[in-house]
Design a protein around this motif. Sequence first.
Motif, short mmCIF file in Angstrom:
data_model
loop_
_atom_site.label_atom_id
_atom_site.label_comp_id
_atom_site.label_asym_id
_atom_site.label_seq_id
_atom_site.Cartn_x
_atom_site.Cartn_y
_atom_site.Cartn_z
N GLY A 102 0.77 -1.23 0.00
CA GLY A 102 0.00 0.00 0.00
C GLY A 102 0.80 1.27 0.00
O GLY A 102 0.23 2.37 0.13
N THR A 103 2.12 1.18 -0.15
CA THR A 103 2.94 2.39 -0.21
C THR A 103 3.08 2.83 -1.67
O THR A 103 2.53 2.23 -2.58
CB THR A 103 4.31 2.13 0.42
OG1 THR A 103 4.95 1.05 -0.28
CG2 THR A 103 4.17 1.77 1.89
N SER A 104 3.87 3.88 -1.90
CA SER A 104 4.07 4.39 -3.25
C SER A 104 5.36 3.80 -3.83
O SER A 104 6.19 3.25 -3.11
CB SER A 104 4.17 5.92 -3.23
OG SER A 104 5.40 6.32 -2.65
N PRO A 105 5.57 3.91 -5.16
CA PRO A 105 6.80 3.38 -5.76
C PRO A 105 8.07 4.00 -5.19
O PRO A 105 9.11 3.34 -5.16
CB PRO A 105 6.63 3.73 -7.25
CG PRO A 105 5.15 3.78 -7.45
CD PRO A 105 4.60 4.35 -6.18
N SER A 106 8.01 5.25 -4.73
CA SER A 106 9.20 5.87 -4.16
C SER A 106 9.54 5.30 -2.79
O SER A 106 10.62 5.57 -2.25
CB SER A 106 9.01 7.39 -4.06
OG SER A 106 7.89 7.70 -3.27
N HIS A 107 8.63 4.51 -2.19
CA HIS A 107 8.91 3.85 -0.93
C HIS A 107 9.53 2.47 -1.13
O HIS A 107 9.73 1.74 -0.16
CB HIS A 107 7.62 3.70 -0.11
CG HIS A 107 7.03 5.01 0.31
ND1 HIS A 107 5.68 5.26 0.27
CD2 HIS A 107 7.61 6.14 0.76
CE1 HIS A 107 5.44 6.50 0.68
NE2 HIS A 107 6.61 7.04 0.98
N THR A 108 9.78 2.09 -2.38
CA THR A 108 10.44 0.83 -2.71
C THR A 108 11.88 1.12 -3.11
O THR A 108 12.13 1.81 -4.10
CB THR A 108 9.72 0.11 -3.86
OG1 THR A 108 8.37 -0.19 -3.47
CG2 THR A 108 10.43 -1.18 -4.22
N GLN A 109 12.83 0.62 -2.34
CA GLN A 109 14.24 0.81 -2.66
C GLN A 109 14.73 -0.35 -3.52
O GLN A 109 14.35 -1.51 -3.29
CB GLN A 109 15.07 0.90 -1.38
CG GLN A 109 14.72 2.09 -0.51
CD GLN A 109 14.97 3.42 -1.21
OE1 GLN A 109 16.03 3.66 -1.77
NE2 GLN A 109 13.95 4.28 -1.19
N VAL A 110 15.56 -0.05 -4.51
CA VAL A 110 16.04 -1.06 -5.46
C VAL A 110 17.56 -0.99 -5.53
O VAL A 110 18.13 0.10 -5.68
CB VAL A 110 15.44 -0.83 -6.86
CG1 VAL A 110 15.85 -1.96 -7.81
CG2 VAL A 110 13.92 -0.72 -6.80
N THR A 111 18.21 -2.15 -5.40
CA THR A 111 19.66 -2.21 -5.52
C THR A 111 20.04 -3.17 -6.65
O THR A 111 19.34 -4.15 -6.91
CB THR A 111 20.32 -2.68 -4.21
OG1 THR A 111 19.94 -4.04 -3.94
CG2 THR A 111 19.91 -1.80 -3.04
N TRP A 112 21.14 -2.86 -7.29
CA TRP A 112 21.73 -3.74 -8.31
C TRP A 112 23.18 -3.98 -7.91
O TRP A 112 23.98 -3.05 -7.87
CB TRP A 112 21.64 -3.10 -9.69
CG TRP A 112 22.31 -3.89 -10.77
CD1 TRP A 112 21.92 -5.11 -11.25
CD2 TRP A 112 23.49 -3.53 -11.49
NE1 TRP A 112 22.79 -5.53 -12.23
CE2 TRP A 112 23.76 -4.58 -12.41
CE3 TRP A 112 24.34 -2.43 -11.46
CZ2 TRP A 112 24.85 -4.55 -13.27
CZ3 TRP A 112 25.43 -2.40 -12.32
CH2 TRP A 112 25.68 -3.45 -13.23
N ASN A 113 23.51 -5.23 -7.60
CA ASN A 113 24.84 -5.59 -7.12
C ASN A 113 25.28 -4.70 -5.96
O ASN A 113 26.44 -4.28 -5.87
CB ASN A 113 25.85 -5.54 -8.26
CG ASN A 113 25.60 -6.61 -9.29
OD1 ASN A 113 25.26 -7.74 -8.97
ND2 ASN A 113 25.76 -6.26 -10.57
N GLY A 114 24.32 -4.38 -5.08
CA GLY A 114 24.60 -3.61 -3.88
C GLY A 114 24.43 -2.13 -4.01
O GLY A 114 24.34 -1.41 -3.00
N MET A 115 24.38 -1.59 -5.23
CA MET A 115 24.28 -0.15 -5.46
C MET A 115 22.83 0.25 -5.69
O MET A 115 22.13 -0.37 -6.48
CB MET A 115 25.13 0.23 -6.68
CG MET A 115 25.08 1.70 -7.06
SD MET A 115 26.28 2.11 -8.36
CE MET A 115 25.68 1.08 -9.72
N ARG A 116 22.35 1.28 -4.98
CA ARG A 116 20.98 1.74 -5.18
C ARG A 116 20.84 2.36 -6.56
O ARG A 116 21.67 3.17 -6.98
CB ARG A 116 20.59 2.78 -4.12
CG ARG A 116 20.20 2.20 -2.81
CD ARG A 116 19.20 3.10 -2.08
NE ARG A 116 19.59 4.49 -2.11
CZ ARG A 116 20.29 5.11 -1.16
NH1 ARG A 116 20.70 4.43 -0.11
NH2 ARG A 116 20.60 6.37 -1.26
N ILE A 117 19.74 2.00 -7.26
CA ILE A 117 19.52 2.53 -8.60
C ILE A 117 18.22 3.33 -8.69
O ILE A 117 17.76 3.64 -9.78
CB ILE A 117 19.53 1.41 -9.66
CG1 ILE A 117 18.45 0.35 -9.37
CG2 ILE A 117 20.90 0.75 -9.74
CD1 ILE A 117 18.32 -0.70 -10.47
#
Length: 704
Positions: A102-117
């Motif tokens: 129920g949160t917004s997409p900006s409340h989802t953190q995404v990392t690729w090989n440890g680095m936030r994207i």
Amino acid sequence: MKKLLLCTLIFACAATAQGQQKQQSRGNGWWNDNPSFVVPIGEVGITARRPMKEIGMQQTRLDTVALHENIALSMADVLTFNTSIFVKQYGRATLSTVAFRGTSPSHTQVTWNGMRINSPMLGMTDFSMIPAYFIDDAALLHGTSSVNVTGGGLGGAVTLATRPADARGFGLQYVQGIGSFSTFDEFLRLTWGNDRWQLSTRVVCSSSPNDFKYRNHNKKLNILDENYHIIASYYPMDRNKSGAYHDLHVLQEAYYNTDRGDRLALQAWYIHSKRGLPMLDVNYRDENVYSNQQREETFRGVVSWERLRKHFKVGAHAGYIHTWQAYDFEQDLGNGRMEQMIRSRSTINTLYGSAEGEYYIGRKWLFTANVSLHQHFVRSQDKNVIPRKDPNTQGQGNNKQVVVGYDQGRVELTGYVSAKWMPTERLGLSLALREEMYGDDWTPIVPAFFADFVLSKKGNVVAKASISRNYRFPTLNDLYFQPGGNDSLRREHGFTYDAGLSFSVGREGKYTLRGEATWFDSRIEDWILWLPTIKGFWTPVNIKEVHSYGVELKAGLEAMLSPNWQVGADGSFSWTPAINRGEPLSENDRSVGKQLVYIPEYSASLTGRLAYKSWRLVYKWCYYSERFTTSDNDKFSNITRITPYYMSDASLEKLFTFSWAYFSVKLSVKNLLNEEYQSVLSRPMPRMNFEVFLDIKPRWGKRK
């Protein structure tokens, strides 16, 4: 915070020093990150079923079968059919975002090989720009578990990673996809490896006019008789306009294993994208009278070093992201010449660095520490043509160019420490502390506590509970976008509580059955919301308190019916009320107590697999309940409510084995039941369509 960071660094150094005094062990392959005393999978014991590192990790893992089903899938497609989180899609090759609980997409953190994207401008990630064939390991960390990976994940986090191919000698794979609407998808992978080196080059190229037909329920045409009386009406078939795209992705990887416990890795990912933005189904203009296009060039690179010993692991990572984005809107103002109305250019440069350490004390303690830094530099410029009236032109309209934008940098620093304790083989406890700095603003220490208890060894029934606090800072657009940016915004914050049960049973070589049920409750204060102003533009304010709660269910089954027959199924379900508990903005505000916009209360997914000898059949199904486009949840208007929809996909694959190659042919059918649906209001979506994939892997060396 300085004390926390100092303790973090001291801990990492101490772990290294103490670990080097222990008996050093040789490296054990590319993948084995667990110390040698961990019980191997398959042996009897609780540790085998639940390694100490997984305490406090309430997660959904996606295997390579789901990730590499076919080259046409993006990570948005994979998450839609293999999880119950909400994936908001505007259609293929258009913006696709992911939201937990129920949160917004900006409340989802995404990392690729440890680095936030996540974009530092918008705070979100476009999952349509992530080819599933570029991801070898993906996990969803729900709620409190995200604190173990990164801060700011008020809903959760998605971790993505690439892994070595474990090749021996030279290898090649080529996949060609040809589908409806003149769609072409191509994938090429070249690999080479030995006991020390693993090299890989992957290329994905996708293109299509994307001009599918759909029935336009927002356009009604009348049928007249010879006297011009209306005798009937119908909804016409229209074509998707301005939706053509061409995407190119190149991923270069290099891995080196010293065979003494040290590993080096390089991953470099280049993206070139040119996409049209499809017209809404309420826009009846000819596509030749306007142009609506976005372009992007992105480079992401990560280098890493890891040292693995019997009781500890240390590592360091460095990375760089460069993104150039352009958006152009042109239209014919009636003079036969295209006029540029919007010209937007954005450049983002991000520097990344991190250091981490893990240290085991016997079988009962695991200590971890991590320090990471992201330095963003953003330059954004928009040129808008705004109609205005000039008194010197006697009331006739003309146009004025207005240039707005910002040039800002921000450092994001985070420190993390955790201790995991297993006093008995049944009980696992974990305490994590995280603190972050964005610019010159510090969060208080963010605590998270996790507890796991094995209720029954028979069936591996585990009870789990957790609590954490979390913070999310405003994005750079929230603060500085012109006009409307608000540099006095407060950070969002809230508490999250989780509790659940999981089980897994099975018989080796016969079947496995697993399931999990989780209850969660989350309250977020100072929710950032963009609102219109009397000056004619929108601005963000801290206005809402949101209460999100509900239940998440997951289950999976794999069975070997006979030597030739195999079946499998995975399903998930979410009930996610996300209620606005803030104060009314006016006397007429009816949003309090209502579901947030574009958040489905119910969502579900199911994937079934059947294999017979060299044949493979896969069926995928997903469901989203109704969503509202206005905060008052008006159910009686076609423009404020998006109806529920079910979606079904299916694929049939035949595998061939020759002396010179492995070869497969796959037919994929999307929207199998020819559903007429919308994921976003007025955005047309394709009906039933097809794609055929040819996959070839030459066999090098001796032929058997």
